[in-house]
Write an enzyme that holds these catalytic residues in place. Structure first.
Site, PDB file in Angstrom:
ATOM      1  N   THR A  28      32.427 -39.825  47.242  1.00 49.62           N
ATOM      2  CA  THR A  28      33.707 -39.151  46.997  1.00 49.62           C
ATOM      3  C   THR A  28      34.135 -38.390  48.246  1.00 49.62           C
ATOM      4  O   THR A  28      33.294 -37.805  48.934  1.00 49.62           O
ATOM      5  CB  THR A  28      33.544 -38.171  45.820  1.00 49.62           C
ATOM      6  N   THR A  31      36.442 -39.225  53.742  1.00 56.63           N
ATOM      7  CA  THR A  31      35.868 -40.132  54.743  1.00 56.63           C
ATOM      8  C   THR A  31      35.458 -41.450  54.088  1.00 56.63           C
ATOM      9  O   THR A  31      35.828 -42.531  54.554  1.00 56.63           O
ATOM     10  CB  THR A  31      34.670 -39.477  55.449  1.00 56.63           C
ATOM     11  N   ASP A  84      28.407 -42.333  51.173  1.00 58.88           N
ATOM     12  CA  ASP A  84      29.064 -41.113  50.740  1.00 58.88           C
ATOM     13  C   ASP A  84      29.369 -40.234  51.951  1.00 58.88           C
ATOM     14  O   ASP A  84      28.861 -40.471  53.061  1.00 58.88           O
ATOM     15  CB  ASP A  84      28.135 -40.357  49.761  1.00 58.88           C
ATOM     16  N   GLY A  85      30.194 -39.259  51.736  1.00 61.89           N
ATOM     17  CA  GLY A  85      30.481 -38.292  52.790  1.00 61.89           C
ATOM     18  C   GLY A  85      29.495 -37.135  52.702  1.00 61.89           C
ATOM     19  O   GLY A  85      28.566 -37.154  51.897  1.00 61.89           O
ATOM     20  N   GLY A  98      29.266 -31.470  48.142  1.00 63.39           N
ATOM     21  CA  GLY A  98      29.881 -30.789  47.017  1.00 63.39           C
ATOM     22  C   GLY A  98      31.208 -30.150  47.348  1.00 63.39           C
ATOM     23  O   GLY A  98      31.864 -29.568  46.500  1.00 63.39           O
ATOM     24  N   GLU A 106      27.168 -37.348  42.477  1.00 66.76           N
ATOM     25  CA  GLU A 106      26.746 -37.880  43.793  1.00 66.76           C
ATOM     26  C   GLU A 106      25.229 -37.851  43.910  1.00 66.76           C
ATOM     27  O   GLU A 106      24.607 -38.804  44.394  1.00 66.76           O
ATOM     28  CB  GLU A 106      27.366 -37.054  44.922  1.00 66.76           C
ATOM     29  N   LYS A 124      30.713 -32.432  61.091  1.00 66.12           N
ATOM     30  CA  LYS A 124      29.650 -32.392  60.083  1.00 66.12           C
ATOM     31  C   LYS A 124      28.251 -32.104  60.620  1.00 66.12           C
ATOM     32  O   LYS A 124      27.409 -31.596  59.882  1.00 66.12           O
ATOM     33  CB  LYS A 124      29.620 -33.732  59.337  1.00 66.12           C
TER      34      LYS A 124
HETATM   35  O1  DER Z   1      31.827 -33.438  47.835  1.00 70.47           O
HETATM   36  C1  DER Z   1      31.264 -34.138  48.682  1.00 70.47           C
HETATM   37  O2  DER Z   1      30.020 -34.050  48.938  1.00 70.47           O
HETATM   38  C2  DER Z   1      32.089 -35.118  49.446  1.00 70.47           C
HETATM   39  O3  DER Z   1      31.261 -36.117  49.937  1.00 70.47           O
HETATM   40  C3  DER Z   1      32.922 -34.430  50.530  1.00 70.47           C
HETATM   41  O4  DER Z   1      32.605 -33.065  50.616  1.00 70.47           O
HETATM   42  C4  DER Z   1      32.799 -35.078  51.879  1.00 70.47           C
HETATM   43  O5  DER Z   1      33.726 -34.465  52.729  1.00 70.47           O
HETATM   44  P1  DER Z   1      34.914 -35.325  53.424  1.00 70.47           P
HETATM   45  O6  DER Z   1      36.079 -35.307  52.469  1.00 70.47           O
HETATM   46  O7  DER Z   1      35.150 -34.599  54.718  1.00 70.47           O
HETATM   47  O8  DER Z   1      34.403 -36.739  53.626  1.00 70.47           O
END
Ligand code: DER
Length: 226
Positions: A28, A31, A84-85, A98, A106, A124
Site C-alpha cells: 500500500t 510508491t 511494498d513501500g 504504517g 501489510e 527512506k
Molecule cells: O503504510 C505503509 O507502510 C506504506 O507502505 C507507506 O507508508 C509507504 O510510503 P510511500 O507512500 O512513500 O510509498
C-alpha cells in the site's frame, strides 16, 4: 528528479521480480502504486498470468480497477513475493511502516510471503530508525488507557486524525497512534513491549521482514539485500 519520478523508477524496477504463475502480495502507498500499474501493463501487454493478494481496501480498489486478479488471502496456499513501500529502513533492513495506515494487513501478508521486496524513494534510507513517527494499531476499546501506558513510558503518542480532523480508522476499524520517538535504540525490545499491551493490535516496526530494498540514492536506483 522529482520524488514522484523516484517512486516510479523504484516501483517499476520491483515489478521485474514478478514471474509467471506467482501469487504476489501488493503493498500500500504511493510508491508501490507504480509497481501495481507496471504489473497491470505486463498482464495486458505481455500476457503475464499472476494472482495477487492485497494489503488494503485502497490497493484492492486500485488493482481491481486495472484488471488485476485480487484473491482473498485465506484462499491462497502461500504468497511467493510481496512488494511494498516503507517509511524508513536502516542498514539491517529493519523498517518502519504504517504511514499509510495499512501496517496490520501489510505485516500479515509479509509474514505469509516467501520473499519481501520494499521500494523507497530517496527519503527512506536512515542510519537509525525513529525519525518517522512509529505507527501503532490500537483497539478503540479502552484506548485511553492504552494511550496512558504510552504516555507513562514517554513515547509521545498522538492519536492519528484524518485531514479534516476526524478520528482516523484503519480498514479493521481500529485507531492508529503515532509514537514520536526521534530515535529507536532497540527496535526488537520496543516491538515486544508494545505488542504485550492488550489494547495494541500490532506496531509498525518490521524487523527481519524485508529481503531486498530497491531505493534511490544520488539519483541512482540501488538494491540492497539482507
Ligand atoms: O503504510 C505503509 O507502510 C506504506 O507502505 C507507506 O507508508 C509507504 O510510503 P510511500 O507512500 O512513500 O510509498
Amino acid at each position: 528528479e522529482t520524488v514522484m519520478e523516484e517512486k516510479r523508477r523504484v516501483g517499476e524496477a520491483a515489478a521485474a521480480y514478478i514471474e509467471e504463475g506467482m501469487t504476489v502480495g501488493l503493498g500500500t502507498g504511493s510508491t508501490v502504486y507504480f509497481t501495481i500499474h507496471k504489473l497491470a501493463q505486463l498482464i495486458k501487454e505481455k500476457g503475464l498470468v499472476v494472482q495477487t493478494v492485497s494489503t488494503s481496501k485502497q490497493t484492492t480498489t486500485l488493482a481491481t480497477s486495472l484488471g488485476i486478479l485480487v484473491r482473498d488471502l485465506n484462499e491462497v496456499a502461500h504468497v511467493d513475493l510481496t512488494i511494498d513501500g516503507c517509511d524508513e529502513f536502516d542498514s539491517a533492513l529493519c523498517g518502519i511502516k504504517g504511514g499509510g495506515g495499512a501496517l496490520l494487513f501489510e505485516k500479515i501478508v509479509a509474514k505469509a510471503s516467501d520473499k519481501n521486496i520494499w521500494v523507497g524513494d530517496s527519503s527512506k534510507a536512515v542510519s537509525q530508525l525513529g525519525e518517522f513517527p512509529l505507527p501503532v494499531e490500537v483497539l478503540p476499546f479502552g484506548f485511553k488507557h492504552t494511550l496512558k501506558k504510552f504516555q507513562e513510558a514517554e513515547l509521545n503518542p498522538v492519536l492519528r486524525l484524518t485531514s479534516d480532523g476526524k478520528t482516523y480508522y484503519t480498514d479493521s476499524g481500529n485507531f492508529i497512534v503515532d509514537l514520536h520517538l526521534k530515535k529507536i535504540n532497540d527496535p526488537k525490545a520496543l516491538s515486544s513491549w508494545l505488542n504485550a499491551i492488550p489494547g495494541v493490535i500490532e506496531n509498525g516496526l518490521f524487523i527481519d521482514v524485508a529481503d531486498k530494498v530497491i531505493f534511490i540514492k544520488d539519483n541512482i536506483v540501488k538494491e540492497v539485500n539482507r
